[in-house]
Design a protein around this motif. Structure first.
Motif, PDB file in Angstrom:
ATOM      1  N   ASP A 241      -7.035   4.497  -6.942  1.00 31.65           N
ATOM      2  CA  ASP A 241      -6.779   3.065  -7.122  1.00 31.65           C
ATOM      3  C   ASP A 241      -5.043   2.546  -6.974  1.00 31.65           C
ATOM      4  OD1 ASP A 241      -9.403   2.478  -7.619  1.00 31.65           O
ATOM      5  OD2 ASP A 241      -9.269   2.766  -9.699  1.00 31.65           O
ATOM      6  N   ALA A 242      -4.422   3.504  -7.579  1.00 32.22           N
ATOM      7  CA  ALA A 242      -3.004   3.300  -7.560  1.00 32.22           C
ATOM      8  C   ALA A 242      -2.241   4.427  -7.574  1.00 32.22           C
ATOM      9  CB  ALA A 242      -2.441   2.456  -8.751  1.00 32.22           C
ATOM     10  N   ILE A 243      -1.189   4.576  -6.839  1.00 33.60           N
ATOM     11  CA  ILE A 243      -0.216   5.899  -6.789  1.00 33.60           C
ATOM     12  C   ILE A 243       0.742   5.535  -7.841  1.00 33.60           C
ATOM     13  CG2 ILE A 243       1.889   6.838  -5.619  1.00 33.60           C
ATOM     14  CD1 ILE A 243      -1.056   7.224  -4.157  1.00 33.60           C
ATOM     15  N   PRO A 244       0.728   6.496  -8.885  1.00 36.44           N
ATOM     16  CA  PRO A 244       1.694   6.383 -10.201  1.00 36.44           C
ATOM     17  C   PRO A 244       3.186   6.330  -9.730  1.00 36.44           C
ATOM     18  CG  PRO A 244       0.697   8.667  -9.918  1.00 36.44           C
ATOM     19  CD  PRO A 244       0.151   7.953  -8.707  1.00 36.44           C
ATOM     20  N   VAL A 245       3.881   5.450 -10.413  1.00 34.49           N
ATOM     21  CA  VAL A 245       4.995   4.865 -10.473  1.00 34.49           C
ATOM     22  C   VAL A 245       5.685   5.212 -11.611  1.00 34.49           C
ATOM     23  CG1 VAL A 245       4.976   3.742  -8.237  1.00 34.49           C
ATOM     24  CG2 VAL A 245       4.606   2.620 -10.294  1.00 34.49           C
ATOM     25  N   LEU A 246       7.005   5.499 -11.667  1.00 37.76           N
ATOM     26  CA  LEU A 246       7.912   5.470 -12.986  1.00 37.76           C
ATOM     27  C   LEU A 246       8.242   3.905 -13.214  1.00 37.76           C
ATOM     28  CD1 LEU A 246      10.131   8.314 -11.576  1.00 37.76           C
ATOM     29  CD2 LEU A 246       8.349   8.578 -13.463  1.00 37.76           C
ATOM     30  N   GLY A 247       9.002   3.737 -14.202  1.00 37.78           N
ATOM     31  CA  GLY A 247       9.546   2.598 -14.740  1.00 37.78           C
ATOM     32  C   GLY A 247      10.347   1.792 -13.681  1.00 37.78           C
TER      33      GLY A 247
ATOM     34  N   MET B 227       0.972  -1.223  -0.065  1.00 38.86           N
ATOM     35  CA  MET B 227      -0.026  -0.063  -0.029  1.00 38.86           C
ATOM     36  C   MET B 227       0.962   0.978  -0.058  1.00 38.86           C
ATOM     37  SD  MET B 227      -2.957   0.945   2.720  1.00 38.86           S
ATOM     38  CE  MET B 227      -3.131  -0.659   3.262  1.00 38.86           C
ATOM     39  N   MET B 228       0.589   2.190  -1.074  1.00 46.92           N
ATOM     40  CA  MET B 228       1.396   3.240  -1.159  1.00 46.92           C
ATOM     41  C   MET B 228       0.757   4.544  -0.836  1.00 46.92           C
ATOM     42  SD  MET B 228       3.722   2.626  -4.372  1.00 46.92           S
ATOM     43  CE  MET B 228       4.461   4.182  -4.524  1.00 46.92           C
ATOM     44  N   HIS B 229       1.212   5.761  -0.530  1.00 42.58           N
ATOM     45  CA  HIS B 229       0.864   6.814  -0.041  1.00 42.58           C
ATOM     46  C   HIS B 229       1.847   8.072  -0.644  1.00 42.58           C
ATOM     47  CE1 HIS B 229      -1.125   4.711   3.233  1.00 42.58           C
ATOM     48  NE2 HIS B 229      -0.202   4.357   3.571  1.00 42.58           N
ATOM     49  N   ALA B 230       1.119   9.053  -1.284  1.00 41.30           N
ATOM     50  CA  ALA B 230       2.033  10.153  -1.754  1.00 41.30           C
ATOM     51  C   ALA B 230       1.440  11.586  -1.167  1.00 41.30           C
ATOM     52  CB  ALA B 230       2.110  10.237  -3.112  1.00 41.30           C
ATOM     53  N   ALA B 231       2.029  12.449  -0.887  1.00 40.58           N
ATOM     54  CA  ALA B 231       1.616  13.781  -0.240  1.00 40.58           C
ATOM     55  C   ALA B 231       2.149  14.711  -1.433  1.00 40.58           C
ATOM     56  CB  ALA B 231       1.814  14.257   1.094  1.00 40.58           C
ATOM     57  N   GLU B 232       1.337  15.703  -1.463  1.00 40.55           N
ATOM     58  CA  GLU B 232       1.523  17.022  -2.498  1.00 40.55           C
ATOM     59  C   GLU B 232       1.227  18.131  -1.592  1.00 40.55           C
ATOM     60  OE1 GLU B 232       2.812  19.213  -5.795  1.00 40.55           O
ATOM     61  OE2 GLU B 232       3.132  17.204  -5.336  1.00 40.55           O
ATOM     62  N   ILE B 233       2.023  19.340  -1.860  1.00 38.26           N
ATOM     63  CA  ILE B 233       1.623  20.724  -1.229  1.00 38.26           C
ATOM     64  C   ILE B 233       0.900  21.525  -2.319  1.00 38.26           C
ATOM     65  CG2 ILE B 233       2.553  22.603  -0.043  1.00 38.26           C
ATOM     66  CD1 ILE B 233       4.751  20.952   0.957  1.00 38.26           C
ATOM     67  N   LEU B 234      -0.186  21.995  -2.200  1.00 39.84           N
ATOM     68  CA  LEU B 234      -1.014  22.842  -3.060  1.00 39.84           C
ATOM     69  C   LEU B 234      -1.270  24.226  -2.321  1.00 39.84           C
ATOM     70  CD1 LEU B 234      -3.552  20.249  -4.523  1.00 39.84           C
ATOM     71  CD2 LEU B 234      -1.679  20.738  -5.375  1.00 39.84           C
ATOM     72  N   PRO B 235      -1.288  25.231  -3.337  1.00 41.34           N
ATOM     73  CA  PRO B 235      -1.609  26.601  -2.679  1.00 41.34           C
ATOM     74  C   PRO B 235      -2.909  26.572  -2.040  1.00 41.34           C
ATOM     75  CG  PRO B 235      -1.262  26.590  -5.202  1.00 41.34           C
ATOM     76  CD  PRO B 235      -1.096  25.221  -4.668  1.00 41.34           C
ATOM     77  N   ASP B 236      -3.241  27.387  -0.942  1.00 42.75           N
ATOM     78  CA  ASP B 236      -4.417  27.342  -0.284  1.00 42.75           C
ATOM     79  C   ASP B 236      -4.546  28.972  -0.009  1.00 42.75           C
ATOM     80  OD1 ASP B 236      -6.070  27.775   2.351  1.00 42.75           O
ATOM     81  OD2 ASP B 236      -6.443  25.770   1.517  1.00 42.75           O
ATOM     82  N   LYS B 237      -5.921  29.276  -0.449  1.00 44.31           N
ATOM     83  CA  LYS B 237      -6.068  31.005  -0.450  1.00 44.31           C
ATOM     84  C   LYS B 237      -5.997  31.431   1.148  1.00 44.31           C
ATOM     85  CE  LYS B 237      -8.809  31.152  -4.397  1.00 44.31           C
ATOM     86  NZ  LYS B 237     -10.156  31.329  -5.256  1.00 44.31           N
ATOM     87  N   ARG B 238      -6.331  30.616   2.117  1.00 44.16           N
ATOM     88  CA  ARG B 238      -6.605  31.135   3.468  1.00 44.16           C
ATOM     89  C   ARG B 238      -5.096  31.142   4.116  1.00 44.16           C
ATOM     90  NH1 ARG B 238      -9.538  27.660   6.283  1.00 44.16           N
ATOM     91  NH2 ARG B 238      -9.841  26.135   4.675  1.00 44.16           N
TER      92      ARG B 238
ATOM     93  N   GLY C 296      10.175   2.243 -10.687  1.00 43.66           N
ATOM     94  CA  GLY C 296       9.471   1.832  -9.406  1.00 43.66           C
ATOM     95  C   GLY C 296       9.272   3.063  -8.211  1.00 43.66           C
ATOM     96  N   LYS C 297      10.007   4.048  -8.887  1.00 46.31           N
ATOM     97  CA  LYS C 297       9.686   5.233  -7.631  1.00 46.31           C
ATOM     98  C   LYS C 297       8.456   6.072  -8.066  1.00 46.31           C
ATOM     99  CE  LYS C 297      14.871   5.961  -7.271  1.00 46.31           C
ATOM    100  NZ  LYS C 297      16.026   6.705  -7.660  1.00 46.31           N
ATOM    101  N   THR C 298       8.010   6.741  -7.167  1.00 46.89           N
ATOM    102  CA  THR C 298       6.876   7.495  -7.181  1.00 46.89           C
ATOM    103  C   THR C 298       7.007   8.652  -8.223  1.00 46.89           C
ATOM    104  OG1 THR C 298       6.447   7.182  -4.675  1.00 46.89           O
ATOM    105  CG2 THR C 298       5.249   8.967  -5.844  1.00 46.89           C
TER     106      THR C 298
END
Length: 110
Positions: free
Chosen positions: A53-59, A1-12, A61-63
């Protein structure tokens, strides 16, 4: 099971952490509760959590963080749009109720 986090802009608050996870029935409230019990600052806890369904990975195997970023942006935008639509619907219902014949609001009666 994989997880990935991303930082996105937030107006507040400037930035928000968005978590993508393969875990079914993932719950942001449970994550926040765990973080509070373990001394993790609330600012470091993802505010939005999306099951994929799936965290995208490169060829290799890295995220694939470019794809993760695009997914996070898309899911966050969809969630924000749904929230805005819901808020607009509640506001319209409230206005319709106050404009109904014989509808007297508490403030108007005082």
């Amino acid at each position: 099971m994989m997880h990935a986090a991303e930082i996105l802009p937030d107006k507040r608050i400037g930035d928000q952490i968005v978590l993508l996870t393969e875990k079914e029935h993932a719950n942001a409230g449970e994550l926040l509760s765990w973080a509070q019990k373990h001394g993790v600052p609330e600012l470091a806890v993802p505010k939005k959590l999306f099951t994929v369904d799936a965290i995208p990975v490169l060829g290799t195997g890295k995220t694939d963080y470019a794809s993760v970023s695009e997914m996070a942006k898309r899911f966050a935008a969809q969630a924000d749009a749904a929230k805005a639509t819901s808020a607009a619907a509640r506001a319209a219902a409230k206005e319709a109720k106050s404009n109904a014949p014989g509808g007297v609001t508490k403030k108007a009666a005082e």
